[in-house]
Design an enzyme around this catalytic site. Structure first.
Site, PDB file in Angstrom:
ATOM      1  N   HIS A  65       6.152   4.983   7.384  1.00  0.00           N
ATOM      2  CA  HIS A  65       7.019   4.329   8.374  1.00  0.00           C
ATOM      3  C   HIS A  65       8.421   4.923   8.242  1.00  0.00           C
ATOM      4  O   HIS A  65       9.288   4.394   7.535  1.00  0.00           O
ATOM      5  CB  HIS A  65       7.037   2.817   8.113  1.00  0.00           C
ATOM      6  CG  HIS A  65       7.853   2.043   9.114  1.00  0.00           C
ATOM      7  ND1 HIS A  65       7.326   1.504  10.259  1.00  0.00           N
ATOM      8  CD2 HIS A  65       9.179   1.725   9.139  1.00  0.00           C
ATOM      9  CE1 HIS A  65       8.268   0.873  10.941  1.00  0.00           C
ATOM     10  NE2 HIS A  65       9.411   1.000  10.270  1.00  0.00           N
ATOM     11  N   ASP A  98      -2.872   2.629   5.505  1.00  0.00           N
ATOM     12  CA  ASP A  98      -1.976   3.742   5.814  1.00  0.00           C
ATOM     13  C   ASP A  98      -1.709   3.754   7.321  1.00  0.00           C
ATOM     14  O   ASP A  98      -2.217   4.598   8.064  1.00  0.00           O
ATOM     15  CB  ASP A  98      -2.615   5.061   5.353  1.00  0.00           C
ATOM     16  CG  ASP A  98      -1.632   6.230   5.415  1.00  0.00           C
ATOM     17  OD1 ASP A  98      -0.452   5.994   5.716  1.00  0.00           O
ATOM     18  OD2 ASP A  98      -2.059   7.366   5.166  1.00  0.00           O
ATOM     19  N   GLU A 104       6.494   1.696   4.272  1.00  0.00           N
ATOM     20  CA  GLU A 104       7.925   2.036   4.320  1.00  0.00           C
ATOM     21  C   GLU A 104       8.472   2.263   2.917  1.00  0.00           C
ATOM     22  O   GLU A 104       8.138   1.546   1.976  1.00  0.00           O
ATOM     23  CB  GLU A 104       8.740   0.945   5.022  1.00  0.00           C
ATOM     24  CG  GLU A 104      10.187   1.378   5.265  1.00  0.00           C
ATOM     25  CD  GLU A 104      10.921   0.455   6.218  1.00  0.00           C
ATOM     26  OE1 GLU A 104      11.856   0.918   6.901  1.00  0.00           O
ATOM     27  OE2 GLU A 104      10.565  -0.741   6.302  1.00  0.00           O
TER      28      GLU A 104
END
Length: 619
Positions: free
Chosen positions: A514, A562, A571
């Site tokens: 992310h 994922d 993240e």
């Protein structure tokens, strides 16, 4: 053979009757004395020294060396042998140099060292502003070059610093904690960083952050009334289409929407953490006196502001409250004053850090579910370990001893809580400690605990203490290292998913991080606010690998998804990677041990004051 021997002077040795007169004998005696007093040349000396039959031989030549007479032939032979040996040795040495050497290759770096080098690269990928030439991340470039200047309420440059995570917001609270943690690791383990060739890299990383912090307030003044807490906006109201750093999915280099600056006027927690970051950095850069003093002055100004203008920086429902809410500022007071004392040697800071009321407000005397969890919000655990170091190595004595002993005892209890034998924290079936009680994004807390456990074990070893007590049971220091090691090994791939949670490490790691910059290709196309959504939503792997990023981590069942849009899994953050770097360097290499003295470079010699006399006796 004649019965008479040969006279060396040529005459027979037979005994003759003496027929000379007294006058003749007297004259002969005078002649003999004259002969004896005359100096003989070499030939005459050889006649005297020669034995029977030596008259025909060639005479020997001698060389007088002052304290020694040496046969000339022997001397020449000896000198010749020595010269020949020297020529031979020189020839052998020349041949040896000419032959190509096959050095034994150094042993390959251990897993933690390999991961350390990668983890440091994450900070290069998060840099904002004008990037250095050798940044090492080819898909990054200069970005947000008008920060601060474009805000009409600020009108000064706030270019630089670090983006917090997968967006482009610059949150000073977690960023300051990250820089403090990195500086702490350098102060303790600079020799390890140097051994793996990363000391210059991490010093540059810390300086990049410190230079930015100095821009966020009037660092040349002694007194201030405000400090910048955030650049950029992350909050998105339901139904709002206002472009900001969360609504838009853009490369930082392409951002063209306004980036507001948020200041605070009463933020003890933020200012104390920033003071800690600058104070710790001043110790790292003590070899640069002018820069170190600049950092100390800025830290002093910030901490004065923190004590004068009390309040939480995240109060009032700002962006910070949604993303990095601070629960209290008392722990930052202990943390900040500890670092201020170590950076300045001013005992007033140590008096504050060890004040019983402050310790009580910070929660040093009670437990609670998050007691012992070191994070960007809770600094008490780190402060207690730091002050335990002071007690172990300097032993200041009265009047600090009572509270320092309390901090030391609490540190021992926290280290006990990390062990599997105790039930303070749950563990997943794969062995990951659940310091955030099963909530998402667990790894940032795990790496911090691994760092403190390894660091504290090194403190005990440096103090010649083989272990510590958990109640009646004694545990060796290797127990703490095993805890830290197993947690890091889980993160690096020894887990049920068989996946490394550090991007670029191992054969299998997250491919859909992310992260805006990592997920959008650098192909010369300007993708606008919504134009990047297609890269956010695609199921294809990120075109740019963000090496070293430690993602948020698995859930409490060891599961991991994922998926780019699920930031609770994929993240990475500054604070998380700072803890990872600190933990990795503490366990990397073959040896253990901390630098005992650099931390105290600004602390004057301590002479404990005697306790006050007892009250007068009353009958």
């Amino acid at each position: 053979m004649s019965m008479y021997g040969r006279d060396p002077w040529g005459g027979p040795l037979e005994i003759c009757h003496d027929s000379a007169t007294d006058d003749d004998r007297s004259r002969n005696m005078d002649l003999d004395r004259g002969a004896l007093s005359r100096t003989l040349d070499e030939t005459q000396q050889s006649w005297l020294l020669a034995g029977p039959g030596d008259q025909g031989r060639k005479k020997k030549k001698y060389v007088d060396l002052g304290c020694l007479v040496v046969d000339r032939k022997l001397l020449l032979w000896t000198v010749g042998v020595l010269l020949g040996a020297a020529v031979f040795a020189a020839l052998v040495a020349g041949i040896a140099k000419a032959i190509p050497r096959h050095h034994r290759p150094p042993p390959p770096p251990d897993d933690f060292t390999v991961a350390l080098r990668k983890a440091l690269m994450f900070f290069n990928a998060q840099k904002s502003g004008k990037l250095p030439k050798h940044n090492g991340v080819p898909w990054r470039g200069n970005s947000c070059m008008k920060d601060g200047l474009s805000d009409p309420a600020v009108r000064r440059s706030l270019v630089g610093g670090y983006y917090d995570a997968g967006d482009a917001v610059k949150f000073n609270f977690p960023a300051a904690f990250s820089m403090t943690l990195l500086s702490w690791s350098v102060i303790e383990y600079s020799a390890k960083y140097e051994a793996v060739g990363e000391l210059g890299h991490i010093r540059d990383t810390i300086k990049w952050g410190a230079d930015y912090f100095l821009k966020t307030f009037n660092s040349t003044a002694d007194t201030i009334d405000r400090v910048v807490m955030q650049v950029g906006s992350g909050a998105t109201s339901p139904g709002s289409t206002q472009p900001n750093d969360h609504y838009c999915w853009m490369r930082p280099e392409d951002i063209d929407y306004p980036r507001p600056v948020v200041e605070c006027h009463a933020c003890s927690d933020l200012a104390s953490e920033m003071a800690a970051a600058l104070a710790a950095a001043s110790i790292v850069f003590k070899d640069n006196k002018a820069y170190s003093q600049k950092l100390v002055h800025g830290a002093t100004t910030l901490f004065k502001f923190a004590r004068t203008n009390r309040g939480r920086y995240s109060a009032g429902g700002s962006d910070a409250a949604k993303f990095y809410n601070s629960t209290t500022y008392w722990d930052e007071y202990v943390w900040g004053s500890s670092w201020m004392y170590l950076a300045t040697g001013n005992s007033s800071y140590l008096q504050l850090a060890t004040h019983p009321k402050l310790a009580k407000h910070a929660g040093a005397y009670w437990g609670g579910p998050d007691y012992g969890v070191f994070s960007w919000d809770n600094k008490l655990t780190g402060a207690q370990v730091l002050l335990s170091r002071l007690r172990l190595f300097l032993s200041p004595g009265y009047p600090y001893e009572e509270i320092l002993r309390t901090y030391h005892n609490q540190t021992s209890i926290i280290m006990c809580s990390y062990l599997p034998i105790f039930n303070s924290f749950n563990r997943t079936k794969g062995g990951l400690i659940q310091l955030n009680h099963g909530k998402p994004q667990p790894l940032q807390y795990v790496v911090n605990a691994a760092f403190l456990a390894s660091l504290y074990s090194d403190y005990l070893e440096a103090a010649d203490t083989p272990g510590w007590y958990c109640g009646p049971h004694f545990y060796p220091i290797e127990t703490l290292r095993n805890f830290a090691r197993t947690q890091l090994e889980y993160i690096l791939g020894k887990n049920p998913m068989k996946m490394s949670y550090v991007v670029g490490y191992g054969k299998r790691f997250p491919k859909h991080v992310h992260h805006r910059g990592s997920s959008i290709p650098k192909n010369g196309v300007h993708y606008g606010c919504k134009g990047g959504w297609k890269w956010r939503d695609t199921k294809k792997p990120n075109p740019n690998i963000i090496v070293g990023a430690m993602v948020a981590g698995p859930d409490r069942h060891d599961g991991f998804k994922d998926v780019r849009k699920n930031y609770n899994y994929t993240e990475a953050t500054l604070a998380g990677n700072a803890g990872l770097v600190a933990a990795l360097v503490a366990l990397s290499g073959e040896g253990h041990g901390v630098d005992k003295n650099t931390m105290f470079s600004a602390v004057p010699p301590m002479f404990p004051s005697p306790p006050p006399p007892p009250a007068p006796w009353k009958p």
